[in-house]
Design a protein around this motif. Structure first.
Motif, short mmCIF file in Angstrom:
data_model
loop_
_atom_site.label_atom_id
_atom_site.label_comp_id
_atom_site.label_asym_id
_atom_site.label_seq_id
_atom_site.Cartn_x
_atom_site.Cartn_y
_atom_site.Cartn_z
N TYR A 109 31.06 46.71 56.23
CA TYR A 109 32.48 46.38 56.14
C TYR A 109 32.96 46.06 54.73
O TYR A 109 33.19 46.98 53.96
CB TYR A 109 32.82 45.27 57.14
N ASP A 110 33.07 44.78 54.38
CA ASP A 110 33.69 44.44 53.10
C ASP A 110 32.82 44.87 51.91
O ASP A 110 31.60 44.83 51.98
CB ASP A 110 33.92 42.92 53.03
N ALA A 111 33.51 45.25 50.85
CA ALA A 111 32.80 45.62 49.62
C ALA A 111 32.13 44.38 49.03
O ALA A 111 32.68 43.27 49.11
CB ALA A 111 33.78 46.23 48.63
N ARG A 112 30.96 44.56 48.46
CA ARG A 112 30.25 43.43 47.84
C ARG A 112 30.13 43.63 46.34
O ARG A 112 30.16 44.77 45.87
CB ARG A 112 28.82 43.35 48.39
N THR A 113 29.93 42.52 45.64
CA THR A 113 29.67 42.66 44.21
C THR A 113 28.18 42.99 44.03
O THR A 113 27.38 42.79 44.95
CB THR A 113 29.97 41.37 43.44
N MET A 114 27.84 43.49 42.86
CA MET A 114 26.45 43.82 42.57
C MET A 114 25.59 42.55 42.63
O MET A 114 24.47 42.58 43.14
CB MET A 114 26.34 44.44 41.17
N THR A 115 26.13 41.43 42.11
CA THR A 115 25.35 40.19 42.07
C THR A 115 25.05 39.70 43.50
O THR A 115 23.91 39.34 43.79
CB THR A 115 26.13 39.10 41.30
N GLU A 116 26.06 39.72 44.36
CA GLU A 116 25.84 39.31 45.75
C GLU A 116 24.74 40.14 46.40
O GLU A 116 23.83 39.60 47.03
CB GLU A 116 27.11 39.57 46.59
N GLU B 127 29.68 53.91 47.46
CA GLU B 127 30.68 54.16 46.42
C GLU B 127 30.98 52.88 45.64
O GLU B 127 30.86 51.79 46.18
CB GLU B 127 31.94 54.80 46.99
N ARG B 128 31.33 53.07 44.38
CA ARG B 128 31.66 51.93 43.51
C ARG B 128 33.16 51.88 43.31
O ARG B 128 33.80 52.91 43.14
CB ARG B 128 31.03 52.13 42.13
N GLN B 129 33.70 50.66 43.31
CA GLN B 129 35.11 50.51 42.92
C GLN B 129 35.22 49.32 41.96
O GLN B 129 34.47 48.37 42.10
CB GLN B 129 36.03 50.17 44.11
N ARG B 130 36.15 49.43 41.02
CA ARG B 130 36.43 48.27 40.15
C ARG B 130 37.39 47.35 40.88
O ARG B 130 38.31 47.80 41.57
CB ARG B 130 37.06 48.72 38.83
N ASP B 131 37.16 46.05 40.73
CA ASP B 131 38.06 45.06 41.33
C ASP B 131 39.46 45.26 40.76
O ASP B 131 39.62 45.45 39.55
CB ASP B 131 37.54 43.65 41.00
N THR B 132 40.47 45.24 41.64
CA THR B 132 41.82 45.51 41.17
C THR B 132 42.34 44.39 40.27
O THR B 132 43.14 44.63 39.37
CB THR B 132 42.79 45.72 42.35
N LYS B 133 41.87 43.14 40.53
CA LYS B 133 42.36 42.01 39.73
C LYS B 133 41.53 41.79 38.46
O LYS B 133 42.07 41.48 37.41
CB LYS B 133 42.35 40.72 40.57
N ARG C 51 32.61 46.51 42.58
CA ARG C 51 32.25 46.29 43.99
C ARG C 51 31.64 47.56 44.57
O ARG C 51 32.03 48.66 44.19
CB ARG C 51 33.48 45.88 44.81
N ILE C 52 30.70 47.34 45.48
CA ILE C 52 30.08 48.52 46.11
C ILE C 52 30.30 48.45 47.61
O ILE C 52 30.34 47.36 48.20
CB ILE C 52 28.57 48.59 45.79
#
Lengths: 174, 102
Positions: A58-65, A91-97, A103-104
């Motif tokens: 479901y939700d995208a996670r950060t690499m660190t998480e 897939e990778r996305q950059r955080d919009t904020k 985020r992956i």
């Protein structure tokens, strides 16, 4: 039963138990690997599947998480994710904020692999539990929970406080 | 489990056509059968609310999960494995999505 005989019997039981337990660890992984290589997702390794599991459907996670969940470094995870992106499972996305945060998340194909793999685990548990009575299921669940807690304790001794359940069996394969 | 074909709410009151949600059961049935039609390469006329997913359709486990993943994305819902194990008919799937959305 005399004292001596009892001791011998216990030792033999414990030995059988230890051997069974180790066989289970090895064979579950082996079976998972074989099921995978013969299935729809034969281009994935077990370690890669566990990476997909850590990301979740479901939700995208950060690499660190994600690296924390797997108990590996962000550097190692980056290599793994590069390969999974190439294979179109992640897939990778950059955080919009905050553009610095990457985020992956799983692609449709990644979600399918995740679902099929969790089905494998569910079938395994069902096969083990189905022949048991309610009371036996309760005892087995309680015993396995206790073994899990014991292994967690052992794990913590060696892991510098890293979170349990984040063991990657073969992160060189990722 | 049948899918309601009329525009009545639970109390039997008529729901005005223009206030019907885009995700009412009929619309869900329509979207679901579109997806099944594409997935199984079968005409939509083969699907009815009481069509059994596994007995009446050649749906394998991978296709089932393709459907689940696409439905989750389309409706922005989470479908648990337990919920999947409960469904037997197309109508059950419609009901499951409708309940998850409401």
């Amino acid at each position: 039963m005399r004292e001596g005989e009892r001791g011998t019997k216990m030792d033999s039981n414990e030995k059988d138990f230890a051997e069974s337990l180790l066989r289970i660890f090895d064979n579950v992984l082996l079976t998972e690997g074989m099921a995978l290589s013969k299935g729809y997702f034969s281009d994935l390794s077990i370690a890669e599947l566990h990476t997909l599991n850590a990301i979740g459907p479901y939700d995208a996670r950060t690499m660190t998480e994600t690296a924390n969940i797997l108990g590996i470094t962000v550097g190692t995870l980056t290599v793994a994710i590069d390969r999974l992106v190439k294979k179109k499972y992640v897939e990778r996305q950059r955080d919009t904020k905050d553009r610095r945060i990457v985020r992956i998340s799983l692609t449709r194909q990644g979600k399918l692999a995740y679902r099929m793999h969790s089905k494998f685990h569910r079938v395994l548990v069902k096969r083990i539990m189905d022949p048991l009575s309610e009371q036996e299921k309760e005892i087995l669940t309680k015993t396995v929970t206790e073994i899990d807690a014991f292994v967690e304790e052992q794990y913590k001794k060696y892991s510098n406080g890293q979170h349990y359940k984040k063991i990657v069996r073969d992160d060189t394969e990722v | 489990m049948a899918v309601s074909k009329n525009k009545e709410n639970k109390d039997g009151a008529k729901v005005p056509q223009n206030s019907a949600s885009a995700d009412n059961k009929e619309a869900i049935f329509d979207t679901l059968t579109d997806m099944l039609s594409e997935l199984l390469d079968m005409p939509k006329t083969n699907f009815a609310p009481d069509t059994m997913l596994f007995e009446d359709l050649p749906l394998d486990s991978l296709q089932l999960y393709e459907l689940v993943v696409d439905l989750e994305t389309r409706y922005d819902i989470h479908i648990s494995d337990e919920a999947i194990e409960m469904v037997q008919t197309i109508g059950d799937v419609v009901e499951m999505i409708f309940n998850a959305k409401n």
